[in-house]
Design a protein around this motif. Structure first.
Motif, PDB file in Angstrom:
ATOM      1  N   ARG A   1      -3.480  16.134  -1.306  1.00 13.62           N
ATOM      2  CA  ARG A   1      -3.635  14.924  -2.115  1.00 13.62           C
ATOM      3  C   ARG A   1      -2.279  14.320  -2.452  1.00 13.62           C
ATOM      4  NH1 ARG A   1      -7.688  17.973  -4.780  1.00 13.62           N
ATOM      5  NH2 ARG A   1      -6.279  18.368  -6.538  1.00 13.62           N
ATOM      6  N   GLN A   2      -1.315  15.169  -2.787  1.00 16.50           N
ATOM      7  CA  GLN A   2       0.024  14.664  -3.090  1.00 16.50           C
ATOM      8  C   GLN A   2       0.652  14.007  -1.858  1.00 16.50           C
ATOM      9  OE1 GLN A   2       1.963  18.179  -4.611  1.00 16.50           O
ATOM     10  NE2 GLN A   2       1.413  17.725  -6.714  1.00 16.50           N
ATOM     11  N   LYS A   3       0.422  14.584  -0.690  1.00 12.53           N
ATOM     12  CA  LYS A   3       0.942  13.993   0.540  1.00 12.53           C
ATOM     13  C   LYS A   3       0.318  12.628   0.777  1.00 12.53           C
ATOM     14  CE  LYS A   3       1.292  14.787   5.514  1.00 12.53           C
ATOM     15  NZ  LYS A   3       0.957  15.719   6.629  1.00 12.53           N
ATOM     16  N   GLN A   4      -1.005  12.530   0.543  1.00 10.26           N
ATOM     17  CA  GLN A   4      -1.690  11.250   0.727  1.00 10.26           C
ATOM     18  C   GLN A   4      -1.158  10.204  -0.245  1.00 10.26           C
ATOM     19  OE1 GLN A   4      -5.923  11.504   0.316  1.00 10.26           O
ATOM     20  NE2 GLN A   4      -6.269   9.354   0.774  1.00 10.26           N
ATOM     21  N   MET A   5      -0.939  10.609  -1.517  1.00  8.68           N
ATOM     22  CA  MET A   5      -0.382   9.689  -2.502  1.00  8.68           C
ATOM     23  C   MET A   5       1.010   9.220  -2.080  1.00  8.68           C
ATOM     24  SD  MET A   5      -1.560  11.555  -6.041  1.00  8.68           S
ATOM     25  CE  MET A   5      -0.521  10.485  -7.023  1.00  8.68           C
ATOM     26  N   GLY A   6       1.812  10.142  -1.562  1.00  9.55           N
ATOM     27  CA  GLY A   6       3.153   9.777  -1.099  1.00  9.55           C
ATOM     28  C   GLY A   6       3.099   8.771   0.044  1.00  9.55           C
ATOM     29  N   GLN A   7       2.146   8.969   0.964  1.00  9.34           N
ATOM     30  CA  GLN A   7       2.005   8.026   2.070  1.00  9.34           C
ATOM     31  C   GLN A   7       1.577   6.654   1.570  1.00  9.34           C
ATOM     32  OE1 GLN A   7      -0.768  10.091   4.593  1.00  9.34           O
ATOM     33  NE2 GLN A   7       0.836  11.208   5.682  1.00  9.34           N
ATOM     34  N   GLU A   8       0.649   6.623   0.596  1.00  8.87           N
ATOM     35  CA  GLU A   8       0.207   5.344   0.047  1.00  8.87           C
ATOM     36  C   GLU A   8       1.346   4.622  -0.664  1.00  8.87           C
ATOM     37  OE1 GLU A   8      -3.066   6.331  -2.441  1.00  8.87           O
ATOM     38  OE2 GLU A   8      -4.475   6.662  -0.763  1.00  8.87           O
ATOM     39  N   ILE A   9       2.150   5.370  -1.417  1.00  7.17           N
ATOM     40  CA  ILE A   9       3.305   4.770  -2.101  1.00  7.17           C
ATOM     41  C   ILE A   9       4.290   4.228  -1.074  1.00  7.17           C
ATOM     42  CG2 ILE A   9       5.309   5.273  -3.552  1.00  7.17           C
ATOM     43  CD1 ILE A   9       3.561   7.270  -5.079  1.00  7.17           C
ATOM     44  N   GLY A  10       4.499   4.990   0.014  1.00  5.91           N
ATOM     45  CA  GLY A  10       5.410   4.538   1.062  1.00  5.91           C
ATOM     46  C   GLY A  10       4.916   3.252   1.718  1.00  5.91           C
ATOM     47  N   ASN A  11       3.601   3.174   1.980  1.00  4.19           N
ATOM     48  CA  ASN A  11       3.044   1.957   2.574  1.00  4.19           C
ATOM     49  C   ASN A  11       3.204   0.765   1.638  1.00  4.19           C
ATOM     50  OD1 ASN A  11       2.239   3.425   4.810  1.00  4.19           O
ATOM     51  ND2 ASN A  11       0.186   3.819   4.010  1.00  4.19           N
ATOM     52  N   GLU A  12       2.984   0.998   0.341  1.00  2.00           N
ATOM     53  CA  GLU A  12       3.125  -0.090  -0.633  1.00  2.00           C
ATOM     54  C   GLU A  12       4.576  -0.564  -0.707  1.00  2.00           C
ATOM     55  OE1 GLU A  12       2.149  -1.043  -5.354  1.00  2.00           O
ATOM     56  OE2 GLU A  12       1.490   0.825  -4.423  1.00  2.00           O
ATOM     57  N   LEU A  13       5.514   0.364  -0.652  1.00  6.55           N
ATOM     58  CA  LEU A  13       6.934  -0.010  -0.674  1.00  6.55           C
ATOM     59  C   LEU A  13       7.300  -0.844   0.557  1.00  6.55           C
ATOM     60  CD1 LEU A  13       8.619   3.271  -1.972  1.00  6.55           C
ATOM     61  CD2 LEU A  13       8.387   1.106  -3.188  1.00  6.55           C
ATOM     62  N   GLU A  14       6.731  -0.472   1.714  1.00  3.61           N
ATOM     63  CA  GLU A  14       6.999  -1.248   2.916  1.00  3.61           C
ATOM     64  C   GLU A  14       6.476  -2.677   2.769  1.00  3.61           C
ATOM     65  OE1 GLU A  14       5.376   0.762   6.233  1.00  3.61           O
ATOM     66  OE2 GLU A  14       6.835   2.413   6.190  1.00  3.61           O
ATOM     67  N   GLU A  15       5.269  -2.828   2.178  1.00  7.81           N
ATOM     68  CA  GLU A  15       4.722  -4.166   1.965  1.00  7.81           C
ATOM     69  C   GLU A  15       5.595  -4.961   1.005  1.00  7.81           C
ATOM     70  OE1 GLU A  15       0.758  -3.641   0.627  1.00  7.81           O
ATOM     71  OE2 GLU A  15       0.006  -2.856   2.551  1.00  7.81           O
ATOM     72  N   GLN A  16       6.051  -4.314  -0.072  1.00 10.44           N
ATOM     73  CA  GLN A  16       6.921  -4.996  -1.035  1.00 10.44           C
ATOM     74  C   GLN A  16       8.231  -5.418  -0.372  1.00 10.44           C
ATOM     75  OE1 GLN A  16       6.129  -5.891  -4.065  1.00 10.44           O
ATOM     76  NE2 GLN A  16       4.129  -4.873  -4.109  1.00 10.44           N
ATOM     77  N   ASN A  17       8.774  -4.569   0.487  1.00  6.88           N
ATOM     78  CA  ASN A  17      10.020  -4.917   1.178  1.00  6.88           C
ATOM     79  C   ASN A  17       9.819  -6.119   2.100  1.00  6.88           C
ATOM     80  OD1 ASN A  17      11.532  -2.880  -0.006  1.00  6.88           O
ATOM     81  ND2 ASN A  17      11.041  -1.385   1.581  1.00  6.88           N
ATOM     82  N   GLU A  18       8.658  -6.185   2.757  1.00  6.88           N
ATOM     83  CA  GLU A  18       8.365  -7.333   3.617  1.00  6.88           C
ATOM     84  C   GLU A  18       8.288  -8.621   2.790  1.00  6.88           C
ATOM     85  OE1 GLU A  18       4.838  -6.435   5.716  1.00  6.88           O
ATOM     86  OE2 GLU A  18       5.760  -4.918   7.010  1.00  6.88           O
ATOM     87  N   ILE A  19       7.647  -8.550   1.610  1.00  9.92           N
ATOM     88  CA  ILE A  19       7.548  -9.725   0.731  1.00  9.92           C
ATOM     89  C   ILE A  19       8.937 -10.166   0.277  1.00  9.92           C
ATOM     90  CG2 ILE A  19       6.713 -10.535  -1.514  1.00  9.92           C
ATOM     91  CD1 ILE A  19       4.275  -8.715  -1.126  1.00  9.92           C
ATOM     92  N   ILE A  20       9.772  -9.190  -0.075  1.00 12.73           N
ATOM     93  CA  ILE A  20      11.140  -9.510  -0.517  1.00 12.73           C
ATOM     94  C   ILE A  20      11.929 -10.158   0.617  1.00 12.73           C
ATOM     95  CG2 ILE A  20      13.330  -8.493  -1.250  1.00 12.73           C
ATOM     96  CD1 ILE A  20      11.705  -6.412  -2.810  1.00 12.73           C
TER      97      ILE A  20
END
Length: 236
Positions: free
Chosen positions: A164-183
């Motif tokens: 579960r922690q690994k899955q949460m880390g992957q989701e956070i990583g995906n969200e950061l990538e989306e935020q970086n694209e927006i920036i």
């Protein structure tokens, strides 16, 4: 989760050790009754050889699991303790088998307390715990299996938490990538807007200069006209 081959081999090895102990007791009973023990002796020898091979297989499986990091160091130590116990049982069963006059109770005492030949100090001697005192072989084995199952359940729960922690880390990583694209998009937009602003500023400056030049020329032209008019206009 698929069954661990190490524990399935360990269970079968424990069954062989139990069977050997029971056969030794039966052989001793036959001897007291004056019955032939030849077949039992052959069977016990074969079982002891099988037990030796099983223990060697457990050692090999454990070594490979630890060296390839299939299990943690803590789990490796736990399995090594179980393996050491089996090695001790093998030695005690062999000693009981060679001791032709061994009593049935002595075999059980040897398995539980690391007993030895009569009159010989036992280097593996330890006091039988209260949890196993008075229990039969089946009950002891069931209790041991229950402990192993509880430990496996704890490992499964820990594995689930880590997943579960690994899955949460992957989701956070995906969200950061989306935020970086927006920036990145915002930065490109700001850069384009700034370039257009500079272009328009240059145009305004150019128009302003042209307007100032036209005004100056009109003033000069008017002055020239006035001079000409004065020059050619008849004086009274």
């Amino acid at each position: 989760m698929a069954p661990d081959p190490w524990f399935s081999t360990y269970d079968s090895t424990c069954q062989i050790a139990q069977e050997i102990a029971e056969k030794i007791q039966q052989r001793n009973q036959y001897e007291r009754n004056g019955e032939s023990t030849t077949k039992l002796t052959v069977t016990i020898r074969a079982l002891l050889q099988n037990l030796k091979e099983k223990i060697a297989l457990l050692k090999d499986l454990l070594l490979r699991a630890v060296s390839t990091h299939q299990i943690t160091q803590l789990e490796g130590d736990r399995r090594q303790n179980l393996l050491d116990d089996l090695v001790t049982r093998e030695r005690l069963l062999l000693a009981s088998f060679k001791n032709e006059g061994a009593e049935p109770d002595l075999i059980r005492s040897s398995l539980m307390t690391g007993g030895a030949k009569r009159g010989v100090p036992n280097p593996w001697l330890f006091e039988e715990p209260e949890e196993t005192s008075g229990l039969g072989f089946d009950e002891i084995r069931q209790q041991q299996q229950k402990i192993i199952q509880e430990q496996d359940a704890g490992l499964d729960a820990l594995s689930s938490i880590i997943s579960r922690q690994k899955q949460m880390g992957q989701e956070i990583g995906n969200e950061l990538e989306e935020q970086n694209e927006i920036i990145d998009d915002l930065a490109n937009l700001v850069e384009n807007t700034d370039e257009r602003l500079r272009t328009e500023t240059r145009r305004v400056t150019l128009v302003d200069r042209k307007s100032a030049s036209c005004g100056m020329m009109m003033v000069i032209l008017l002055l020239l006209v006035a001079i000409v008019v004065v020059a050619v206009w008849p004086t009274s």
